[in-house]
Write a protein that holds these residues in place. Sequence first.
Motif, PDB file in Angstrom:
ATOM      1  N   LEU A 135      14.335 -81.200 -22.685  1.00 34.71           N
ATOM      2  CA  LEU A 135      13.812 -82.442 -23.252  1.00 34.71           C
ATOM      3  C   LEU A 135      12.823 -83.118 -22.308  1.00 34.71           C
ATOM      4  O   LEU A 135      11.786 -83.611 -22.726  1.00 34.71           O
ATOM      5  CB  LEU A 135      14.956 -83.406 -23.573  1.00 34.71           C
ATOM      6  CG  LEU A 135      15.710 -83.066 -24.844  1.00 34.71           C
ATOM      7  CD1 LEU A 135      16.938 -83.933 -24.981  1.00 34.71           C
ATOM      8  CD2 LEU A 135      14.802 -83.257 -26.051  1.00 34.71           C
ATOM      9  N   VAL A 138       9.447 -81.544 -22.477  1.00 31.62           N
ATOM     10  CA  VAL A 138       8.661 -81.785 -23.681  1.00 31.62           C
ATOM     11  C   VAL A 138       8.222 -83.244 -23.803  1.00 31.62           C
ATOM     12  O   VAL A 138       7.197 -83.548 -24.396  1.00 31.62           O
ATOM     13  CB  VAL A 138       9.459 -81.373 -24.942  1.00 31.62           C
ATOM     14  CG1 VAL A 138       8.589 -81.452 -26.174  1.00 31.62           C
ATOM     15  CG2 VAL A 138       9.962 -79.961 -24.791  1.00 31.62           C
ATOM     16  N   ILE A 209       6.328 -77.858 -18.630  1.00 32.84           N
ATOM     17  CA  ILE A 209       6.293 -77.645 -20.082  1.00 32.84           C
ATOM     18  C   ILE A 209       6.766 -76.234 -20.441  1.00 32.84           C
ATOM     19  O   ILE A 209       7.693 -76.082 -21.228  1.00 32.84           O
ATOM     20  CB  ILE A 209       4.892 -77.877 -20.668  1.00 32.84           C
ATOM     21  CG1 ILE A 209       4.293 -79.174 -20.156  1.00 32.84           C
ATOM     22  CG2 ILE A 209       4.933 -77.844 -22.174  1.00 32.84           C
ATOM     23  CD1 ILE A 209       2.858 -79.347 -20.576  1.00 32.84           C
ATOM     24  N   ILE A 213      10.234 -74.911 -22.645  1.00 28.50           N
ATOM     25  CA  ILE A 213      10.178 -74.086 -23.849  1.00 28.50           C
ATOM     26  C   ILE A 213      10.847 -72.728 -23.619  1.00 28.50           C
ATOM     27  O   ILE A 213      11.586 -72.237 -24.475  1.00 28.50           O
ATOM     28  CB  ILE A 213       8.714 -73.942 -24.296  1.00 28.50           C
ATOM     29  CG1 ILE A 213       8.165 -75.340 -24.635  1.00 28.50           C
ATOM     30  CG2 ILE A 213       8.591 -73.008 -25.467  1.00 28.50           C
ATOM     31  CD1 ILE A 213       6.687 -75.386 -24.800  1.00 28.50           C
ATOM     32  N   ARG A 216      14.701 -73.131 -23.588  1.00 33.66           N
ATOM     33  CA  ARG A 216      15.235 -73.281 -24.951  1.00 33.66           C
ATOM     34  C   ARG A 216      15.270 -71.936 -25.665  1.00 33.66           C
ATOM     35  O   ARG A 216      16.232 -71.585 -26.337  1.00 33.66           O
ATOM     36  CB  ARG A 216      14.338 -74.210 -25.777  1.00 33.66           C
ATOM     37  CG  ARG A 216      14.563 -75.699 -25.654  1.00 33.66           C
ATOM     38  CD  ARG A 216      15.924 -76.199 -26.037  1.00 33.66           C
ATOM     39  NE  ARG A 216      16.168 -76.424 -27.455  1.00 33.66           N
ATOM     40  CZ  ARG A 216      16.265 -77.621 -28.011  1.00 33.66           C
ATOM     41  NH1 ARG A 216      16.110 -78.693 -27.294  1.00 33.66           N
ATOM     42  NH2 ARG A 216      16.542 -77.747 -29.282  1.00 33.66           N
ATOM     43  N   MET A 217      14.153 -71.213 -25.518  1.00 38.84           N
ATOM     44  CA  MET A 217      14.021 -69.929 -26.201  1.00 38.84           C
ATOM     45  C   MET A 217      15.043 -68.926 -25.671  1.00 38.84           C
ATOM     46  O   MET A 217      15.678 -68.207 -26.448  1.00 38.84           O
ATOM     47  CB  MET A 217      12.593 -69.409 -25.967  1.00 38.84           C
ATOM     48  CG  MET A 217      12.155 -68.356 -26.930  1.00 38.84           C
ATOM     49  SD  MET A 217      12.089 -69.031 -28.597  1.00 38.84           S
ATOM     50  CE  MET A 217      12.628 -67.589 -29.485  1.00 38.84           C
ATOM     51  N   ARG A 219      17.924 -69.545 -24.209  1.00 35.45           N
ATOM     52  CA  ARG A 219      19.264 -69.954 -24.627  1.00 35.45           C
ATOM     53  C   ARG A 219      19.520 -69.504 -26.064  1.00 35.45           C
ATOM     54  O   ARG A 219      20.532 -68.862 -26.358  1.00 35.45           O
ATOM     55  CB  ARG A 219      19.383 -71.468 -24.503  1.00 35.45           C
ATOM     56  CG  ARG A 219      20.708 -72.037 -24.951  1.00 35.45           C
ATOM     57  CD  ARG A 219      20.785 -73.525 -24.609  1.00 35.45           C
ATOM     58  NE  ARG A 219      22.007 -74.132 -25.068  1.00 35.45           N
ATOM     59  CZ  ARG A 219      22.155 -74.721 -26.260  1.00 35.45           C
ATOM     60  NH1 ARG A 219      21.147 -74.742 -27.114  1.00 35.45           N
ATOM     61  NH2 ARG A 219      23.304 -75.258 -26.601  1.00 35.45           N
ATOM     62  N   ALA A 220      18.560 -69.813 -26.957  1.00 39.01           N
ATOM     63  CA  ALA A 220      18.746 -69.463 -28.362  1.00 39.01           C
ATOM     64  C   ALA A 220      18.805 -67.955 -28.551  1.00 39.01           C
ATOM     65  O   ALA A 220      19.629 -67.433 -29.312  1.00 39.01           O
ATOM     66  CB  ALA A 220      17.607 -70.050 -29.187  1.00 39.01           C
TER      67      ALA A 220
END
Lengths: 333, 344
Positions: A135, A138, A209, A213, A216-217, A219-220
């Motif tokens: 967070l 971003v 930045i 990203i 997040r990517m 982790r998912a």
Amino acid sequence: MLIVRRLAQLVPTLIGLTILLFFWVRALPGGPAVALLGERATPEAVADINRLYGFDRPLLEQYFTYVGRLLQGDFGTSIRTRRPVLEEFIDRFPATLELSLAALLFAVVVAIPLGYVAARRRGTIVDHTSVVVSLIGVTVPVFFLAFILKYVFAVKLGWFATTGRASVDINATNPTNLYVLDGLLTGELDASWDAILHLVLPAIALGSIPLAIIARMTRASVMEVQGADYVRTARAKGLRPGRLRNRVILRNAMLPVATTIGLQVGLLLSGAVLTETVFSFPGIGSFLYQAISSSDYPVLQGFILAIAIVYALVNLLVDISYGLIDPRMRARS
Amino acid sequence: MTAVLPPSPEPDEASGSGLAQPPVLAERGSDGDRSRTGGLFRRGGRGGRGDRAKDDAGASVWRLAFRRLRRNPVAIIGAVIVAIFLVVAIAAPWLAPYAGDATPGRDLIRPTAIPGPSAEFPLGLDRFGGDVLSKLIWGARASLIIGVASTLIGLVGGLLLGLLAGSFGGWVDSGVMRLVDLMLAVPSLLLAVSIAAVAGQRPFAVILAIGVVQIPIFARLLRGSMLAQKGQDYVLAARSLGLSRGTVTMSHVLPNSLGPVIVQATLVLATAVIEAAALSFLGLGGGRPTTAEWGRMLTQAQNELAIAPQLAIYPGLCISITALGFTLLGESMREALDPRSRKG
């Protein structure tokens, strides 16, 4: 074959860009001559410039002259420095390349382990940290982060350099203009170390930045892969945890992450303008900033085209590298 | 600049455990199990079968999404931040002690010292003697105007292009998409800078620049979403009932394709606040140094970093927190509208 086809696909994009940039200069307030001379230009001077640069010729003719010059490597001349735009770009590009690589390295080294552990240990402190880090990356403006880093770690604590790429007392030879690498190549390790001290803070700011990203990517992606049937099968067959992690989960989870990393180049180039300006880092970004402040439109026009070419080539490289990571892509092409 | 963030599963887990959230538990009541299967029958107890069917049709995706949003703590935090921001922005004339560009404390400023917080100026003064608190409040209004106006430009432009590409297909589609590719071939900040340069040194330049940069993203999103809807059975059914292609597109396909676009618009509001600051940092958009705008305050603060670092901290935090609010809300909406996460 893939390379040739992708290079051919670049051609229409570049033609489109030259058309846009051509009209862009003509759409500037006051027209191209005023853009070149500044707003206080006398009508006589404007008329002279129009004749000299052929701005009074038919548009189509002007466009072909422009493209003809571009093909000969003539990207225009900077109003501020009076040097060819392409030369300015080539001089400064290594600095931005070095900074972007450092930023990406920082982002990848932090984000992939963070995202991996977050996915493997859902709901733990690491997981929450990864969400918060994502967070921050971003929502905090790059140049604000750069301000804070500069103020705390360079101005107050004095751990790192505040501005530039190298200290004034360093006098090293630079065969590649990538200062860290140059020091290693020529054995001037103090120059490398000095360059690193200048690179750390801008790289962290710029890397924030992509870090967010990529984390997040990762982790998912790891979360998705670890639930897959083949992972359960591998575990059921008694694969050692280390091997399961490296050969099964990470290797499969990294495919979308690699795509994401490739997509960060545009963000890095945008962010470099801001980060380089805060740290007075002599790359294409800070030069662009100076061009904007002094309405140096030929530089803007030339740099945007040059950056778009670099951007497209990097994307091409990324596409090709997928073949190396993912055997399925190789089979398809 | 807006990241494509994969959905995270927190809200389902949170509502699954139930204990942490008494209101949810109470609301779920006796038909808790049924609500978990999709939430469609939440109001089942109140009417006959016909009512229920009508509810389903009307409640549709939106009401369900709203229900899920209300239960998601992340969405609540985002909504609270956004609400505070909106109130401050709208009520700025009544909340702010001074006008945005006023310099009530200019006699207190010395070249080497800028006074910090005092009773009269709770957050201190800036270089020109402006009251920092007032400027932050007026800055919220500036951000709101820039954010909403630029999002509207991006939304309208993107909707027109996306609609064109998504409903005609063929060469119109490829033409529009080439244009979109072209805009995406230049890094977003540089595209914004070149648009702002053409628009001249005025605040509208920033709005236009940020808005136009968002057009390709909205266009792609809507086109993709429409193409996915077009393959659905209900479109075929509507067509076979004799509805014209235009009617089907405008009254069925388009409304059903708007979900991702609205999510994106929320996220763009976050981007717009950050990008506006970046453009103003780069010296675009005109205005005087005393203008009450967060990006300009942050830029101005750079010169005083050695003697008054707080001048950078305040506007920087305002930008970050506002962007955080819109991001959290947008991400939660994305999650709530995502059919894959529709568990309750």
